[in-house]
Write a protein that holds these residues in place. Structure first.
Motif, PDB file in Angstrom:
ATOM      1  N   SER A  30       6.709  46.296  -6.978  1.00  0.00           N
ATOM      2  CA  SER A  30       7.317  45.629  -5.896  1.00  0.00           C
ATOM      3  C   SER A  30       6.993  43.940  -5.612  1.00  0.00           C
ATOM      4  O   SER A  30       7.696  43.050  -5.126  1.00  0.00           O
ATOM      5  CB  SER A  30       7.016  46.110  -4.262  1.00  0.00           C
ATOM      6  N   VAL A  31       5.848  43.691  -6.299  1.00  0.00           N
ATOM      7  CA  VAL A  31       5.184  42.305  -6.351  1.00  0.00           C
ATOM      8  C   VAL A  31       5.872  41.506  -7.400  1.00  0.00           C
ATOM      9  O   VAL A  31       6.637  40.523  -7.288  1.00  0.00           O
ATOM     10  CB  VAL A  31       3.827  42.199  -6.708  1.00  0.00           C
ATOM     11  N   ILE A  32       6.512  42.295  -8.386  1.00  0.00           N
ATOM     12  CA  ILE A  32       7.364  41.686  -9.476  1.00  0.00           C
ATOM     13  C   ILE A  32       8.697  41.485  -9.309  1.00  0.00           C
ATOM     14  O   ILE A  32       9.255  40.613  -9.512  1.00  0.00           O
ATOM     15  CB  ILE A  32       6.848  42.461 -10.761  1.00  0.00           C
ATOM     16  N   ILE A  33       9.171  42.929  -9.148  1.00  0.00           N
ATOM     17  CA  ILE A  33      10.735  43.167  -8.650  1.00  0.00           C
ATOM     18  C   ILE A  33      10.836  43.074  -7.315  1.00  0.00           C
ATOM     19  O   ILE A  33      10.151  43.965  -6.824  1.00  0.00           O
ATOM     20  CB  ILE A  33      11.024  44.422  -9.643  1.00  0.00           C
ATOM     21  N   TYR A  34      12.121  42.772  -6.732  1.00  0.00           N
ATOM     22  CA  TYR A  34      12.518  42.724  -5.386  1.00  0.00           C
ATOM     23  C   TYR A  34      12.977  44.143  -5.116  1.00  0.00           C
ATOM     24  O   TYR A  34      13.841  44.600  -5.772  1.00  0.00           O
ATOM     25  CB  TYR A  34      13.514  41.775  -4.973  1.00  0.00           C
ATOM     26  N   ASN A  54       6.843  41.545  -2.054  1.00  0.00           N
ATOM     27  CA  ASN A  54       7.256  40.729  -2.876  1.00  0.00           C
ATOM     28  C   ASN A  54       7.088  39.231  -2.532  1.00  0.00           C
ATOM     29  O   ASN A  54       7.355  38.142  -3.201  1.00  0.00           O
ATOM     30  CB  ASN A  54       8.830  40.802  -3.035  1.00  0.00           C
ATOM     31  N   LYS A  55       6.381  38.817  -1.601  1.00  0.00           N
ATOM     32  CA  LYS A  55       6.155  37.417  -0.892  1.00  0.00           C
ATOM     33  C   LYS A  55       4.858  37.093  -1.819  1.00  0.00           C
ATOM     34  O   LYS A  55       4.511  35.952  -1.634  1.00  0.00           O
ATOM     35  CB  LYS A  55       6.117  37.317   0.550  1.00  0.00           C
ATOM     36  N   ILE A  56       4.108  38.018  -2.342  1.00  0.00           N
ATOM     37  CA  ILE A  56       2.907  37.497  -3.012  1.00  0.00           C
ATOM     38  C   ILE A  56       3.282  36.729  -4.042  1.00  0.00           C
ATOM     39  O   ILE A  56       4.023  37.164  -5.006  1.00  0.00           O
ATOM     40  CB  ILE A  56       2.106  38.811  -3.462  1.00  0.00           C
ATOM     41  N   PRO A  57       2.817  35.807  -4.217  1.00  0.00           N
ATOM     42  CA  PRO A  57       3.181  34.753  -5.380  1.00  0.00           C
ATOM     43  C   PRO A  57       2.631  35.139  -6.621  1.00  0.00           C
ATOM     44  O   PRO A  57       1.529  35.714  -6.759  1.00  0.00           O
ATOM     45  CB  PRO A  57       2.646  33.410  -4.817  1.00  0.00           C
ATOM     46  N   LEU A  58       3.448  35.132  -7.535  1.00  0.00           N
ATOM     47  CA  LEU A  58       3.243  35.279  -9.007  1.00  0.00           C
ATOM     48  C   LEU A  58       3.995  34.725  -9.873  1.00  0.00           C
ATOM     49  O   LEU A  58       5.279  34.300  -9.483  1.00  0.00           O
ATOM     50  CB  LEU A  58       3.750  36.906  -9.043  1.00  0.00           C
ATOM     51  N   ARG A  59       3.494  34.273 -10.788  1.00  0.00           N
ATOM     52  CA  ARG A  59       4.207  33.417 -11.953  1.00  0.00           C
ATOM     53  C   ARG A  59       5.307  33.868 -12.466  1.00  0.00           C
ATOM     54  O   ARG A  59       6.417  33.490 -12.455  1.00  0.00           O
ATOM     55  CB  ARG A  59       3.177  32.911 -13.033  1.00  0.00           C
TER      56      ARG A  59
END
Ligand code: SF4
Ligand code: SF4
Ligand code: SF4
Lengths: 289, 49
Positions: free
Chosen positions: A202-206, A110-115
């Motif tokens: 997981s990248v998008i939602i915590y 989830n720490k991967i930056p995404l707009r």
């Protein structure tokens, strides 16, 4: 305040990483593509840590539960129920915040930056109940009732769903062990698909797996309101600024309910509170911040 | 004070029950089943069984 929040998060991640390393310290397993077979495997770790992970030195409680109630001898596990009661009564979902490798895995993703990050959506609240259904159906009922002719059940949650097993056990063993690799089929494809879906989500939602699917989180959640480790709001200090609710990635509002079933005790709310109004107690002893 | 004692008592009773269950489980040999499952690669976990 932001710094405070960061240092709390860093401290938590250090504990998570250390715990993951300690409980998966069988390095030889990763080199040889084998698993640890020593005595410690009699006991479980509190988090979702697959016992088929080459590094795992202890057992996964959800796998262990299915193994006992799926055996032809027993249809109830005092051993694992006792384990859940003890861990749950001490700390509830603190396990999720600090002591689960699969929780750490999702935290890092989830720490991967995404707009666009999604904090909540239309069916978020109702979907949270899905993990209890997973627990009842796949972890309890199916292993007890769907058996072979000698009465031996299967660990259906492991077999059909668990992405932690695929990540910690499946992927390394299939990569490292020739015999395993040659037997890969449709089922592995299905479980690999679930793992990829969990990774992307997981990248998008915590922590999507923790929020909606994990049967272990479901069990510990029931202990949050009664565990020895609890949160409480000091109403004399709280100015109702709602910063705690805004910072909570699990969608809790500590002022409304400091011991929500969804709270993983990550401590973000405590460190952001400008009035230090969120306190924790251990066996009802108030701890100073 | 009463409430505080009541919730401490509940925690203590729950913990006691937990340890009791754990010991019954060990006595019944459940930990052996866990051990046997955990020291052999679980084909279901890794997705090939
Ligand atoms: S597959 Fe999942 S539930 Fe089963 S033992 Fe492994 S981590 Fe535990
Ligand atoms: S909900 Fe499950 S996967 Fe998530 S941290 Fe808790 S035990 Fe681990
Ligand atoms: S309520 Fe606080 S401790 Fe609980 S999950 Fe939310 S931010 Fe973390």
């Amino acid at each position: 305040m932001v710094n405070n929040k960061k240092s709390n998060d860093n401290f938590r991640h250090i504990i998570q990483v250390l715990w993951t390393l300690v409980t998966n310290a069988y390095i030889i397993g990763f080199i040889r593509g084998k698993i640890y077979q020593g005595k410690i495997k009699n006991v479980c770790v509190p988090g979702l840590n697959c016992y088929s992970c080459p590094g795992a030195v202890a057992s996964c409680p959800i796998g262990a539960l299915q193994a006992v109630i799926g055996s032809y001898e027993y249809k109830f596990s005092f051993y694992i129920a006792g384990f859940f009661i003890i861990i749950g009564t001490f700390m509830g979902r603190f396990v999720c915040g600090y002591l689960c490798p699969f929780g750490l895995f999702q935290d890092l993703l989830n720490k991967i930056p995404l707009r666009f990050k999604v904090s909540t959506f239309k069916f978020d609240k109702i979907l949270r109940y899905f993990k209890y259904l997973v627990l009842i159906v796949f972890v309890v009922l199916m292993p007890i009732f769907i058996t072979d002719i000698i009465g031996q059940g299967f660990p259906w949650f492991c077999k059909l769903i668990c992405p932690a097993g695929t990540l910690e056990g499946g992927v390394p063993l299939v990569l490292l062990n020739d015999a395993m690799r040659s037997t890969v089929g449709l089922l592995f494809g299905w479980k690999f698909f679930i793992l990829i879906a969990v990774i992307i989500l997981s990248v998008i939602i915590y922590r999507p797996f923790c929020k909606y699917v994990c049967p272990l989180g479901a069990i510990y959640s029931l202990f949050n309101p009664i565990s020895a480790f609890k949160y409480s709001i000091n109403t004399d200090k709280c100015i109702n600024c709602k910063m705690c609710a805004q910072v909570c990635k699990m969608g809790c509002n500590p002022v409304e309910n400091p011991n929500s079933l969804e709270c993983i005790r990550c401590g973000k709310c405590r460190s952001i509170c400008p009035e230090e109004a969120i306190e924790y107690t251990f066996f009802n002893e108030r701890k100073k911040i | 004070m009463f409430l505080k004692n009541k919730s401490s008592a509940l925690t203590a009773v729950t913990l006691l029950a937990g340890f009791l269950f754990l010991f019954i489980g060990v006595y019944r040999g459940e930990s052996i089943i866990v051990f046997e499952k955990a020291v052999n690669i679980c084909l279901e976990c890794i997705g090939i069984g």
